[in-house]
Design a protein around this motif. Structure first.
Motif, PDB file in Angstrom:
ATOM      1  N   ALA A  29      -6.258   3.862 -10.572  1.00 14.35           N
ATOM      2  CA  ALA A  29      -5.938   5.349 -11.086  1.00 14.35           C
ATOM      3  C   ALA A  29      -4.595   5.250 -11.435  1.00 14.35           C
ATOM      4  CB  ALA A  29      -6.380   6.250 -10.096  1.00 14.35           C
ATOM      5  N   GLU A  30      -3.503   4.499 -10.921  1.00 16.61           N
ATOM      6  CA  GLU A  30      -2.273   4.343 -10.941  1.00 16.61           C
ATOM      7  C   GLU A  30      -1.851   3.659 -12.080  1.00 16.61           C
ATOM      8  OE1 GLU A  30      -1.558   3.759  -6.773  1.00 16.61           O
ATOM      9  OE2 GLU A  30      -0.559   5.650  -6.728  1.00 16.61           O
ATOM     10  N   GLY A  31      -2.663   2.486 -12.289  1.00 15.25           N
ATOM     11  CA  GLY A  31      -2.223   1.620 -13.276  1.00 15.25           C
ATOM     12  C   GLY A  31      -3.146   0.203 -12.986  1.00 15.25           C
ATOM     13  N   SER A  32      -2.406  -0.906 -13.181  1.00 16.04           N
ATOM     14  CA  SER A  32      -3.002  -2.087 -13.059  1.00 16.04           C
ATOM     15  C   SER A  32      -2.760  -2.664 -11.283  1.00 16.04           C
ATOM     16  CB  SER A  32      -2.651  -3.353 -13.938  1.00 16.04           C
ATOM     17  OG  SER A  32      -3.132  -2.833 -15.258  1.00 16.04           O
ATOM     18  N   ARG A  33      -3.554  -2.726 -10.577  1.00 19.93           N
ATOM     19  CA  ARG A  33      -3.193  -3.436  -9.283  1.00 19.93           C
ATOM     20  C   ARG A  33      -3.362  -4.949  -9.250  1.00 19.93           C
ATOM     21  NH1 ARG A  33      -4.971  -0.917  -3.641  1.00 19.93           N
ATOM     22  NH2 ARG A  33      -4.613  -2.848  -2.353  1.00 19.93           N
ATOM     23  N   ILE A  34      -2.334  -5.463  -8.889  1.00 20.09           N
ATOM     24  CA  ILE A  34      -2.408  -6.921  -8.810  1.00 20.09           C
ATOM     25  C   ILE A  34      -2.346  -7.322  -7.315  1.00 20.09           C
ATOM     26  CG2 ILE A  34      -1.233  -7.080 -10.970  1.00 20.09           C
ATOM     27  CD1 ILE A  34       1.400  -7.493  -9.921  1.00 20.09           C
ATOM     28  N   SER A  35      -2.984  -8.348  -7.196  1.00 19.94           N
ATOM     29  CA  SER A  35      -2.877  -8.884  -5.607  1.00 19.94           C
ATOM     30  C   SER A  35      -3.091 -10.352  -5.490  1.00 19.94           C
ATOM     31  CB  SER A  35      -3.909  -8.142  -4.722  1.00 19.94           C
ATOM     32  OG  SER A  35      -5.253  -8.330  -5.259  1.00 19.94           O
TER      33      SER A  35
END
Length: 159
Positions: A29-35
């Protein structure tokens, strides 16, 4: 990743490069989550202002952190806090002491993201992990105005 000379890579190009280097990239929801390495961050496209783009990850790049890198606890990205004597990871529910392995993971994660996104590695960041918040116990509360000390040698009105 092929980059255009003089142009910062787009968010999509950076996402593709991150995937190629083993990062998990998922929309949130906030952007692109990278992990990767048990750490995560949220990237967003940085707004272009004139001929310049945002500078949240070192030098001009087309991405910025919406949520800065941290260790993942219960699906939430923890913020790193420095209290002078120890670092802690804080989520909305928990506050846990940071281990050396966790700090190393966040540092490695941040360095790789900066390299892939076209950012620069800053000297102070290359020395170790930097915190989001610094809360030293010896200075906590000093911001309150203290009453002036009593000075008996000053004359008080009437004498």
């Amino acid at each position: 990743m092929a980059r255009n000379a003089g142009k910062a890579p787009t968010l999509e190009q950076i996402q593709d490069a991150l995937r190629a280097k083993g990062f998990e990239v998922t929309p949130s929801a906030e952007g692109s989550r990278i992990s990767k390495y048990g750490c995560a961050a949220v990237l967003v496209a940085s707004p272009v202002i004139g001929d310049q783009v945002g500078t949240s990850i070192g030098q001009p790049t087309s991405v910025a952190y919406k949520v800065s890198p941290g260790v993942v606890f219960g699906g939430e990205i923890a913020r790193l806090q420095d209290r002078g004597y120890q670092k802690f990871f804080k989520t909305s529910k928990y506050e846990l002491p940071a281990t050396a392995q966790q700090l190393h993971s966040v540092h490695q994660f941040s360095e790789e993201v900066a390299q892939i996104s076209g950012g620069v590695s800053l000297y102070n960041e290359s020395l170790g992990t930097t915190s989001d918040v610094y809360m030293y116990d010896r200075v906590k509360g000093r911001e309150a105005v203290q009453p002036a000390p009593v000075r008996p040698w000053d004359s008080s009105g009437g004498h």
